[in-house]
Design an enzyme around this catalytic site. Sequence first.
Site, PDB file in Angstrom:
ATOM      1  CE  LYS A  97      -1.603   1.640   4.098  1.00 29.37           C
ATOM      2  NZ  LYS A  97      -1.367   3.054   4.429  1.00 29.37           N
ATOM      3  CG  ASN A  98       2.325   2.758   3.577  1.00 25.77           C
ATOM      4  OD1 ASN A  98       1.165   3.079   3.340  1.00 25.77           O
ATOM      5  ND2 ASN A  98       2.775   2.576   4.814  1.00 25.77           N
ATOM      6  NE  ARG A 116      -1.542  13.135   7.941  1.00 26.50           N
ATOM      7  CZ  ARG A 116      -0.412  13.494   7.402  1.00 26.50           C
ATOM      8  NH1 ARG A 116       0.199  12.703   6.562  1.00 26.50           N
ATOM      9  NH2 ARG A 116       0.117  14.656   7.706  1.00 26.50           N
ATOM     10  CB  CYS A 160      -4.505  10.959  11.374  1.00 27.13           C
ATOM     11  SG  CYS A 160      -2.924  10.170  11.529  1.00 27.13           S
ATOM     12  NE  ARG A 171       0.840  10.678   9.744  1.00 26.27           N
ATOM     13  CZ  ARG A 171       0.489   9.674   8.954  1.00 26.27           C
ATOM     14  NH1 ARG A 171      -0.688   9.123   9.084  1.00 26.27           N
ATOM     15  NH2 ARG A 171       1.311   9.236   8.041  1.00 26.27           N
ATOM     16  CG  ASP A 219       3.690   1.893   9.414  1.00 32.07           C
ATOM     17  OD1 ASP A 219       3.294   2.759  10.212  1.00 32.07           O
ATOM     18  OD2 ASP A 219       3.932   2.142   8.213  1.00 32.07           O
ATOM     19  NE  ARG A 247      -6.880   4.467   6.153  1.00 33.56           N
ATOM     20  CZ  ARG A 247      -5.982   4.821   7.068  1.00 33.56           C
ATOM     21  NH1 ARG A 247      -6.270   4.792   8.332  1.00 33.56           N
ATOM     22  NH2 ARG A 247      -4.789   5.223   6.706  1.00 33.56           N
TER      23      ARG A 247
HETATM   24  N1  EPU Z   1       7.228  14.817  10.193  1.00 35.50           N
HETATM   25  C1  EPU Z   1       7.469  16.143  10.426  1.00 35.50           C
HETATM   26  N2  EPU Z   1       7.300  17.033   9.410  1.00 35.50           N
HETATM   27  C2  EPU Z   1       6.930  16.633   8.170  1.00 35.50           C
HETATM   28  C3  EPU Z   1       6.683  15.255   7.909  1.00 35.50           C
HETATM   29  C4  EPU Z   1       6.853  14.375   8.968  1.00 35.50           C
HETATM   30  O1  EPU Z   1       7.819  16.527  11.542  1.00 35.50           O
HETATM   31  O2  EPU Z   1       6.802  17.484   7.263  1.00 35.50           O
HETATM   32  C5  EPU Z   1       7.398  13.836  11.287  1.00 35.50           C
HETATM   33  C6  EPU Z   1       6.141  13.015  11.554  1.00 35.50           C
HETATM   34  O3  EPU Z   1       5.246  13.693  12.427  1.00 35.50           O
HETATM   35  C7  EPU Z   1       6.718  11.759  12.144  1.00 35.50           C
HETATM   36  C8  EPU Z   1       8.000  11.586  11.355  1.00 35.50           C
HETATM   37  O4  EPU Z   1       8.332  12.868  10.845  1.00 35.50           O
HETATM   38  O5  EPU Z   1       7.047  11.964  13.492  1.00 35.50           O
HETATM   39  C9  EPU Z   1       7.912  10.596  10.206  1.00 35.50           C
HETATM   40  O6  EPU Z   1       6.771  10.864   9.411  1.00 35.50           O
HETATM   41  P1  EPU Z   1       6.732  10.564   7.850  1.00 35.50           P
HETATM   42  O7  EPU Z   1       6.584  11.840   7.112  1.00 35.50           O
HETATM   43  O8  EPU Z   1       7.879   9.694   7.474  1.00 35.50           O
HETATM   44  O9  EPU Z   1       5.358   9.769   7.691  1.00 35.50           O
HETATM   45  P2  EPU Z   1       4.507   9.718   6.371  1.00 35.50           P
HETATM   46  O10 EPU Z   1       5.411   9.767   5.217  1.00 35.50           O
HETATM   47  O11 EPU Z   1       3.398  10.697   6.453  1.00 35.50           O
HETATM   48  C10 EPU Z   1       4.546   7.133   5.988  1.00 35.50           C
HETATM   49  C11 EPU Z   1       3.561   6.005   6.001  1.00 35.50           C
HETATM   50  C12 EPU Z   1       3.108   5.722   7.423  1.00 35.50           C
HETATM   51  C13 EPU Z   1       4.344   5.405   8.270  1.00 35.50           C
HETATM   52  C14 EPU Z   1       5.348   6.550   8.191  1.00 35.50           C
HETATM   53  C15 EPU Z   1       6.644   6.272   8.929  1.00 35.50           C
HETATM   54  C16 EPU Z   1       2.435   6.149   3.866  1.00 35.50           C
HETATM   55  C17 EPU Z   1       1.188   6.411   3.116  1.00 35.50           C
HETATM   56  N3  EPU Z   1       2.407   6.352   5.181  1.00 35.50           N
HETATM   57  O12 EPU Z   1       3.853   8.266   6.489  1.00 35.50           O
HETATM   58  O13 EPU Z   1       2.274   4.576   7.346  1.00 35.50           O
HETATM   59  O14 EPU Z   1       3.963   5.187   9.613  1.00 35.50           O
HETATM   60  O15 EPU Z   1       5.672   6.808   6.815  1.00 35.50           O
HETATM   61  O16 EPU Z   1       7.259   5.148   8.437  1.00 35.50           O
HETATM   62  O17 EPU Z   1       3.427   5.727   3.287  1.00 35.50           O
HETATM   63  C18 EPU Z   1       0.534   3.152   7.991  1.00 35.50           C
HETATM   64  O18 EPU Z   1       0.697   2.530   6.926  1.00 35.50           O
HETATM   65  O19 EPU Z   1      -0.182   2.703   8.932  1.00 35.50           O
HETATM   66  C19 EPU Z   1       1.192   4.433   8.175  1.00 35.50           C
HETATM   67  C20 EPU Z   1       0.795   5.321   9.081  1.00 35.50           C
END
Ligand code: EPU
Length: 456
Positions: free
Chosen positions: A22-23, A100, A124, A129, A330, A422
């Site tokens: 998915k991701n 998201r 969320c 986030r 995750d 999801r």
């Molecule tokens: N963060 C910031 N600023 C930003 C972006 C992120 O401070 O602009 C922080 C976040 O709050 C968090 C950390 O950096 O503490 C990492 O967040 P990241 O941006 O890597 O998360 P994401 O890219 O939004 C993806 C996955 C998540 C997974 C995270 C971490 C997808 C669609 N989502 O989210 O997956 O937990 O990376 O590996 O790829 C899930 O599948 O259940 C899920 C939540």
Amino acid sequence: MDRFDIRGGTRLAGRLTVKGSKNAALPLLAAALLTDGPVVLRDVPDLADIRGMFKLLTELGCKVDYTPAESADAAGGVVRIQVTDPTISHARYEIVRTMRASICTLGPMLAKRGSARISLPGGCAIGERPVDLHLRGLSALGADITLDSGDITARTPKANGKAGRLRGARIFLGGPFGSTVLGTANVMCAAVLAEGTTVIECAACEPEIVDLADMLTKMGANIAGAGSPRVTIQGVARLNGVDHRVIPDRIEAGTYMCAALMTNGDITLDNCPADALMAHIDRLQHAGAKFTVDEQMDPMRTLCRVQGAGTRGIQPIEVTTQPHPGFPTDLQAQLLASLTLADGNSVITERIFTERFLHVAELTRMGASIFRQGPTVIVSGVRRLVGAPVMASDLRASACLVLAGLAAEGTTIVNRVYHLDRGYERMEDRLRSLGAQIERVNDKEEVGVAAAQGVG
Ligand code: EPU
């Protein structure tokens, strides 16, 4: 609203094919906006979030044709995306709110269409986030970014009065919790069509980023270093269409590995990305699981047999979530569920989403003994869990409760399984094929109760 009714206590055994990720698929789908040519993606799982991305791409002027997999045991279906109207560049709140990952369209739309407007995603269930790092990266490439009425609007610099190209830059993408996965995907997608060279320092090293770089490279992009913290991108003027197979879902695989440990089972995973699960496999081995991995096969699509701890029982361990290649956030909830039955005290520290513990209170209702202080929990193993009605408001926490239900005595009812849908395709069918006693029940009464409590 659907729920799962689970009668626990069965040792799970059998074979499953790991679905496409998915991701990985979400940013790959968004990257289809970068080309005028057709993009064909294979092994795309049939999930609510993926369908949400199809809907968004359709709104953004794409023709999306999805053929789900014919057999339930295939890794996924095939989707063909063709941009037909590149003039629309607004991802509305109604869609972003439900998914998201809509934020992944920001970089591709900006780079290809010269502007992008997307609702700022809210927090969320797993935390705030923010997307500040995404925006910082795109600004460094020359984008003009404004925030208005809850929408982010990004524009490329003007050239001769028209939308011009982004400009390559050196960008540091680290934040207080390390890098950002979708932020790296966004900046990478924007930089491939920028003028000149971009260096992303503190890039996310997750396998999903490597998969994105692989697909973009096949489309004609020039990317070096994906999978390491420094990614270098030489911009090109245009990208071609592509035919690409999505990597298998490491989190789905890791969840079924936990199911094997927790039920003292014996599960063989086909199409298993063992190479992307080293930290998880290491922790499960320390907890007593036995792994047999076919070393002759592609380590990202191998055959992996996981057996429970046998008469020795589950051993307590320490785990800290970290960016890849560390232990993934995750899988924290699912591993925590397994450790509730360990022979001693385990310590789990969550360093990515420090509030991601929605499952703790629910597991306690099933008899687990868990003490939380800030981002750390101490899980004192108990002899048995007892079935109970439970509910979680995020995807991985829900998976954790299903695992707990599989190992608990009596019946566990996991409410609001749309969170699971999801990210896990046909989880109940797949678990049943391994011997689990699990049913999906459509419970209309639950809707009434939730509405009366103002939940949702
Ligand atoms: N963060 C910031 N600023 C930003 C972006 C992120 O401070 O602009 C922080 C976040 O709050 C968090 C950390 O950096 O503490 C990492 O967040 P990241 O941006 O890597 O998360 P994401 O890219 O939004 C993806 C996955 C998540 C997974 C995270 C971490 C997808 C669609 N989502 O989210 O997956 O937990 O990376 O590996 O790829 C899930 O599948 O259940 C899920 C939540």
